[in-house]
Design a protein around this motif. Structure first.
Motif, PDB file in Angstrom:
ATOM      1  N   GLU A 250       0.760  -1.235   0.077  1.00 47.58           N
ATOM      2  CA  GLU A 250      -0.070   0.197  -0.035  1.00 47.58           C
ATOM      3  C   GLU A 250       0.692   1.211   0.090  1.00 47.58           C
ATOM      4  N   LEU A 251       1.798   1.477   0.846  1.00 45.50           N
ATOM      5  CA  LEU A 251       2.857   2.393   0.626  1.00 45.50           C
ATOM      6  C   LEU A 251       3.579   2.639  -0.505  1.00 45.50           C
ATOM      7  N   ALA A 252       3.875   1.500  -1.151  1.00 44.46           N
ATOM      8  CA  ALA A 252       4.332   1.632  -2.718  1.00 44.46           C
ATOM      9  C   ALA A 252       3.280   2.139  -3.553  1.00 44.46           C
ATOM     10  N   ARG A 253       2.123   1.528  -3.415  1.00 52.12           N
ATOM     11  CA  ARG A 253       1.156   2.135  -4.314  1.00 52.12           C
ATOM     12  C   ARG A 253       1.124   3.729  -4.220  1.00 52.12           C
ATOM     13  N   ILE A 254       1.123   3.916  -3.156  1.00 56.35           N
ATOM     14  CA  ILE A 254       0.632   5.680  -2.780  1.00 56.35           C
ATOM     15  C   ILE A 254       2.052   6.483  -3.203  1.00 56.35           C
ATOM     16  N   ILE A 255       3.170   6.022  -2.912  1.00 55.26           N
ATOM     17  CA  ILE A 255       4.355   6.904  -3.301  1.00 55.26           C
ATOM     18  C   ILE A 255       4.531   6.969  -4.853  1.00 55.26           C
ATOM     19  N   ALA A 328      -6.705   8.115  -0.246  1.00 52.79           N
ATOM     20  CA  ALA A 328      -8.129   7.540   0.121  1.00 52.79           C
ATOM     21  C   ALA A 328      -8.609   6.585  -0.466  1.00 52.79           C
ATOM     22  N   ARG A 329      -7.898   5.862  -1.396  1.00 53.91           N
ATOM     23  CA  ARG A 329      -8.268   4.599  -2.218  1.00 53.91           C
ATOM     24  C   ARG A 329      -7.453   3.470  -1.960  1.00 53.91           C
ATOM     25  N   LEU A 331      -5.543  -0.389  -1.010  1.00 49.22           N
ATOM     26  CA  LEU A 331      -5.546  -1.647  -1.502  1.00 49.22           C
ATOM     27  C   LEU A 331      -6.347  -2.291  -0.114  1.00 49.22           C
ATOM     28  N   PRO A 332      -6.806  -3.429  -0.749  1.00 51.47           N
ATOM     29  CA  PRO A 332      -7.680  -4.322   0.374  1.00 51.47           C
ATOM     30  C   PRO A 332      -7.015  -4.369   1.651  1.00 51.47           C
ATOM     31  N   GLY A 333      -7.397  -4.384   2.861  1.00 52.70           N
ATOM     32  CA  GLY A 333      -6.873  -4.833   4.058  1.00 52.70           C
ATOM     33  C   GLY A 333      -6.047  -3.789   4.685  1.00 52.70           C
ATOM     34  N   ALA A 334      -5.573  -2.475   3.841  1.00 54.14           N
ATOM     35  CA  ALA A 334      -5.110  -1.650   4.368  1.00 54.14           C
ATOM     36  C   ALA A 334      -5.655  -0.176   4.671  1.00 54.14           C
ATOM     37  N   LYS A 335      -4.931   0.681   5.449  1.00 52.02           N
ATOM     38  CA  LYS A 335      -5.463   2.045   5.686  1.00 52.02           C
ATOM     39  C   LYS A 335      -4.412   3.114   5.888  1.00 52.02           C
ATOM     40  N   ALA A 336      -4.480   4.107   5.543  1.00 52.34           N
ATOM     41  CA  ALA A 336      -3.317   4.974   5.260  1.00 52.34           C
ATOM     42  C   ALA A 336      -3.673   6.313   5.768  1.00 52.34           C
ATOM     43  N   VAL A 337      -2.979   7.052   6.185  1.00 54.20           N
ATOM     44  CA  VAL A 337      -3.019   8.404   6.804  1.00 54.20           C
ATOM     45  C   VAL A 337      -2.015   9.317   6.357  1.00 54.20           C
ATOM     46  N   LEU A 338      -2.122  10.372   5.852  1.00 54.52           N
ATOM     47  CA  LEU A 338      -1.077  11.432   5.504  1.00 54.52           C
ATOM     48  C   LEU A 338      -1.206  12.597   6.124  1.00 54.52           C
ATOM     49  N   THR A 339      -0.133  13.182   7.183  1.00 49.11           N
ATOM     50  CA  THR A 339      -0.125  14.169   7.912  1.00 49.11           C
ATOM     51  C   THR A 339       0.848  15.155   7.447  1.00 49.11           C
TER      52      THR A 339
END
Ligand SMILES: [Zn+2]
Length: 437
Positions: A250-255, A328-329, A331-339
């Motif tokens: 999920e981290l890799a997808r986001i960055i 905010a979109r 991958l399944p099973g993951a949750k991300a927060v950006l501050t």
């Protein structure tokens, strides 16, 4: 007739040929340039004393000591000088100096800083002159800039051009590593910006291909933290609906989405550090991570830290919104927060008012017989203190000295640039002081 005309022509050409480069300067302006030149050695000796006094941002006593040295230069010129203690922000403080003029001309705010990146443990501590170069910590950034200010003000003083000028100087003691909370650390600078009609920043003069450049803009600087949590489990189940993708995918997808979806002119976004695994700990100062994990366990957590630099507030807000939409979109099973960290630097956008100030400076250049200064690409400049006032007042940056190797041992100031910049500043300020606000 021919002869008379010829004689007149010859006389005119003789005048042109022998005219000094200062032909378009008033008598007082010529006097100011002469004072800057006559005081060259005095100015360099003053700068050498400032450089020899360590003022790393976290050396609070050192920063205050440089403040006292600068105060001693300003008081004889008629400035009322105030030391504003900033221990509550973990920093030394700021020097604020006010010169009361006739209250009719443009109010000018001059911005520079007392601190340097070189703390007392640095091996780089002393001023060494090598011909036209003055090597030393802060010789360019920004003690050279403060030397430009003092040389310019002294020239105005001796030419009788200071007495009518309404000027405020804010010399911060924490430009290289701002104190916290930032609202308190920049309270006095922001207030001075609201008072002023024009802000002039005496950080480094940009030189490109041997040409002095004007700085009408500086980019912002913000830091962000991305924190991902995910369902963990046996690695053999990864990507199945019941286990999900894990935190690291999920981290890799986001960055990677940042890299592909954010590009815009004058915008950069760096990923400076990543980590992830079964557990992850980010140190309090946010510059270290320690992770644990196994190859056969789906990562439960992952963190990335990075920055964001933009030219305008709109560009920052637009980019932050795009980043949040990507986050905010998941991958399944993951949750991300950006501050976003507290304490970012706002942008100084290239406004029409800033460009008009550069045009004023270019009128000075023409009258001095110097080349006009082009507009520097803001991608070539970092964030700076003037950005805190740029939303409230027309601003021009880069009026300090030219330097090489800033922020690294060996930093050196181009000594002749101090005098060139002091002449420009003295003439620009005396013209602004004569203009009705
Ligand atoms: Zn600086």
């Amino acid at each position: 007739m021919f002869l008379r005309l010829f004689a007149a022509f010859a006389a005119a050409s003789a005048v042109l040929a022998s005219a000094p480069a200062t032909a378009s300067l008033s008598r007082a302006e010529q006097r100011m340039t002469a004072v800057v030149d006559a005081e060259q050695e005095r100015t360099v000796a003053m700068l050498a004393r400032w450089v020899d006094q360590n003022s790393g941002t976290l050396n609070l006593e050192g920063v205050e000591a440089v403040g006292r040295m600068v105060r001693a230069e300003l008081e004889p010129l008629g400035f009322e000088v105030e030391w504003i203690d900033m221990k509550a922000t973990g920093r030394a403080g700021h020097l604020v100096a006010t010169h009361k003029g006739n209250g009719r001309g443009k109010r000018m705010l001059l911005v520079a800083h007392l601190d340097t990146v070189f703390e007392p443990h640095s091996p780089f501590q002393r001023w060494v002159r090598r011909g036209d170069w003055g090597e030393g910590p802060g010789s360019g950034d920004d003690k050279g800039g403060m030397a430009v200010i003092v040389a310019a003000l002294r020239a105005m003083h001796q030419a009788g051009k200071l007495k009518n000028a309404d000027i405020k100087l804010v010399l911060t003691g924490d430009e290289e590593d701002a104190g916290s909370p930032i609202d308190l650390a920049r309270r006095d600078l922001v207030a001075a910006g609201r008072w002023a009609d024009v802000a002039l920043d005496f950080e480094g003069l940009a030189v490109e291909d041997g040409k002095d450049m004007g700085s009408t803009a500086r980019r912002s600087s913000d830091s962000w933290t991305l924190t991902v949590t995910a369902r963990s489990g046996h690695s053999s189940g990864i990507m199945r609906p019941e286990s999900g993708a894990g935190a690291i995918y999920e981290l890799a997808r986001i960055i990677d989405s940042f890299r592909r979806e954010l590009p815009e002119d004058k915008l950069t976004y760096n990923v400076g550090m990543v980590g992830g695994g079964e557990t992850l700990e980010l140190s309090g100062d946010k510059v270290r991570m320690s992770a644990t994990g196994k190859t056969n366990i789906i990562a439960a957590t992952a963190v990335a830290r990075g920055d964001l630099r933009a030219l305008t507030r709109e560009q920052i807000e637009r980019t932050k919104a795009k980043m949040q939409a990507i986050v905010a979109r998941p991958l399944p099973g993951a949750k991300a927060v950006l501050t976003f960290d507290e304490g970012g630097y706002p942008p100084m956008a290239p406004t029409a008012g800033n460009r008009a100030l550069l045009a004023r400076l270019n009128a000075v250049n023409r009258d001095m017989g110097l080349a006009e200064m082009g507009e520097l690409d803001p991608e070539r400049r970092g964030a700076g203190d003037i950005s805190f006032v740029a939303a409230d007042v027309d601003s021009l940056a880069g009026l300090g000295a030219a330097a090489r190797g800033s922020h690294a041992p060996g930093e050196a100031v181009d000594i002749p640039s101090i005098f060139r910049q002091a002449k420009r500043a003295a003439i620009l300020m005396s013209r602004l002081a004569a203009e009705r606000r």
